[in-house]
Write an enzyme that holds these catalytic residues in place. Structure first.
Site, PDB file in Angstrom:
ATOM      1  N   TYR A   1     -42.164 -21.351  25.387  1.00 45.22           N
ATOM      2  CA  TYR A   1     -43.081 -21.959  25.929  1.00 45.22           C
ATOM      3  C   TYR A   1     -43.852 -21.543  26.908  1.00 45.22           C
ATOM      4  O   TYR A   1     -43.207 -21.038  27.555  1.00 45.22           O
ATOM      5  CB  TYR A   1     -42.480 -23.813  26.176  1.00 45.22           C
ATOM      6  CG  TYR A   1     -43.477 -24.551  27.406  1.00 45.22           C
ATOM      7  CD1 TYR A   1     -44.071 -25.372  26.904  1.00 45.22           C
ATOM      8  CD2 TYR A   1     -43.569 -23.955  28.252  1.00 45.22           C
ATOM      9  CE1 TYR A   1     -45.050 -26.302  27.041  1.00 45.22           C
ATOM     10  CE2 TYR A   1     -44.406 -24.451  29.295  1.00 45.22           C
ATOM     11  CZ  TYR A   1     -44.958 -26.377  28.855  1.00 45.22           C
ATOM     12  OH  TYR A   1     -45.718 -26.890  28.980  1.00 45.22           O
TER      13      TYR A   1
ATOM     14  N   GLU B   1     -51.666 -25.671  27.004  1.00 44.70           N
ATOM     15  CA  GLU B   1     -50.656 -25.460  26.772  1.00 44.70           C
ATOM     16  C   GLU B   1     -49.829 -24.827  25.178  1.00 44.70           C
ATOM     17  O   GLU B   1     -50.640 -25.085  24.293  1.00 44.70           O
ATOM     18  CB  GLU B   1     -50.191 -26.849  26.406  1.00 44.70           C
ATOM     19  CG  GLU B   1     -48.025 -26.519  26.436  1.00 44.70           C
ATOM     20  CD  GLU B   1     -47.774 -28.371  26.892  1.00 44.70           C
ATOM     21  OE1 GLU B   1     -47.191 -28.223  27.328  1.00 44.70           O
ATOM     22  OE2 GLU B   1     -47.888 -29.143  25.670  1.00 44.70           O
TER      23      GLU B   1
END
Ligand code: GDP
Ligand code: MN
Length: 388
Positions: free
Chosen positions: A101, A189
């Site tokens: 992530y 993101e």
């Protein structure tokens, strides 16, 4: 402004972040053709602004153009968190060794951006932070002091990565920081950031939100049109206003600012009626945007009266009044209209509206304006013998 995955990936790519090869498809045939171009093995993904697509079955792995066609047929038209799928991304299928992530968001408490990296990804970062906090590392940065490659290298190392993965991920984070800054983003993101064979890092997903107040600096940005739900939503999208129709309401609301819109809607409910929509005209309202807002609200099912509740700060009351009158003139809007406006160029705005016979609340409150429109709606009903 939120961007769809494909638009986000195109931008990430410009900042050196590896992304899978892929193209948009609008129907099953296009999806099959795109999969064929990629050699048959592909991923078919819904392009929407909200919703967890993976869990909803809107991300499908396929092995042939025919399977891509079927997947596309299944995903197109799906409802994901109230958004209908009309565009798909068909891209190269990655052989995922590991899901990580990487994300940047604004930390309002700290007043700076913060980069978050996790050696575990694919799921909600909040979940990872709760179950495996040691895998999550973060680095605040402020856009004044440059973020350097070795800062990022140290950060990724701290999360437990080594060798080629460490180098590859460092490069991705550098691109993410640069892209976030250059694009005036509020969120950037990659979840998951995947490791493929040879330790290469590839952005398998992309979420990019650009600060609306900075859009004037990004005029070259051409976001993909994902079809809004209906003609009114489409008109709202084109006009640049935030609009949500509400079933069962009767008072059409046009307000300046989301806060005033919500307060107006609350007041309508408190005083015994129901709002038919939420419409925030935003800042820098032009005559045409105001006219478009009037048209959209007048066309909203159930509307029996329109309340315009705006403030002239960034906006100009005279222009807003002209917009209201333009719509009344051109669109034969027959429901009663009450306008409460105050602020910049208020005298000019009031004079124009009053000359046209529109009820204007000059120095009164939102409550007075709401009472007046409700009263006018009920009087109009009585005139029509109680029939609508
Ligand atoms: P989201 O659910 O809306 O966040 O959609 P994502 O783009 O993150 O995709 C959801 C999941 O699909 C990812 O976490 C991956 O596990 C999987 N996925 C996406 N792309 C690929 C791919 O190219 N290959 C494989 N094997 N899985 C993928
Ligand atoms: Mn994702």
């Amino acid at each position: 402004m939120k961007l769809i995955e494909k638009d986000g990936k195109d931008i990430f790519k410009r900042f050196g972040i590896p992304v899978p090869q892929g193209r948009l498809a609008h129907d099953p045939d296009q999806a099959a053709a795109a999969a064929a171009e990629l050699g048959g093995r592909a991923v078919v993904k819904a392009q929407v602004l909200r919703g967890k697509r993976g869990k909803a079955g809107a991300v499908r792995l396929v092995g042939s153009p025919e399977e891509a066609r079927q997947a596309a047929a299944a995903i197109l038209g799906m409802d994901l968190g109230g958004e209908r799928v009309t565009v798909l991304l068909v891209e190269e299928r990655l052989d995922i060794a590991k899901e990580l992530y990487a994300g940047i968001t604004i930390d309002p408490g700290r007043g700076s951006a913060v980069l978050i990296f996790s050696a575990r990804g694919g799921m909600d970062i909040e979940e990872v932070a709760a179950t495996a906090p040691e895998a999550v590392v973060s680095l605040p940065f402020d856009g004044v002091e440059p973020v350097r490659r070795h800062d990022l290298y140290a950060l990724v190392k701290r999360a437990g990565l080594t060798g080629p993965e460490l180098v590859a991920v460092t490069g991705v984070l550098l691109g993410l920081v640069q892209g976030f800054t250059a694009m005036d983003a509020t969120t950037a993101e990659i979840n998951p950031l995947v490791i493929v064979a040879g330790g290469r890092a590839v952005a398998a997903d992309a979420k990019l939100v650009i600060d609306d107040s900075a859009l004037f600096r990004h005029k070259d940005l051409t976001p993909t049109e994902t079809e809004p739900q209906g003609p009114l939503e489409k008109a709202a999208w084109k006009a640049g206003v935030a609009y949500v129709p509400l079933a069962g309401g009767e008072v059409g609301v046009i307000a300046g600012g989301a806060g005033l819109a919500l307060a107006t809607m609350d007041t309508i409910s408190t005083l015994g009626s129901r709002p038919a929509d939420f419409l925030d005209v935003g800042g820098g309202v032009s005559v045409d945007r105001m006219a478009a807002s009037m048209r959209i609200v007048a066309g909203t099912p159930g509307v029996r009266g329109i309340l315009v509740n705006v403030f002239g700060g960034i906006n100009n009351c005279e222009l807003m009044a002209r917009g209201v009158l333009k719509a009344l003139d051109e669109d034969h809007i027959e429901v009663p209209v009450v306008v409460k406006m105050r602020g910049h160029s208020q005298d000019e705005g009031w004079a124009l509206l009053e000359a046209a016979g529109i009820d204007v609340i000059k120095k009164g409150t939102t409550e007075e304006a709401v009472r007046l429109i409700i009263q006018e709606i009920s009087e109009r009903n009585e005139d029509h013998g109680g029939l609508r």
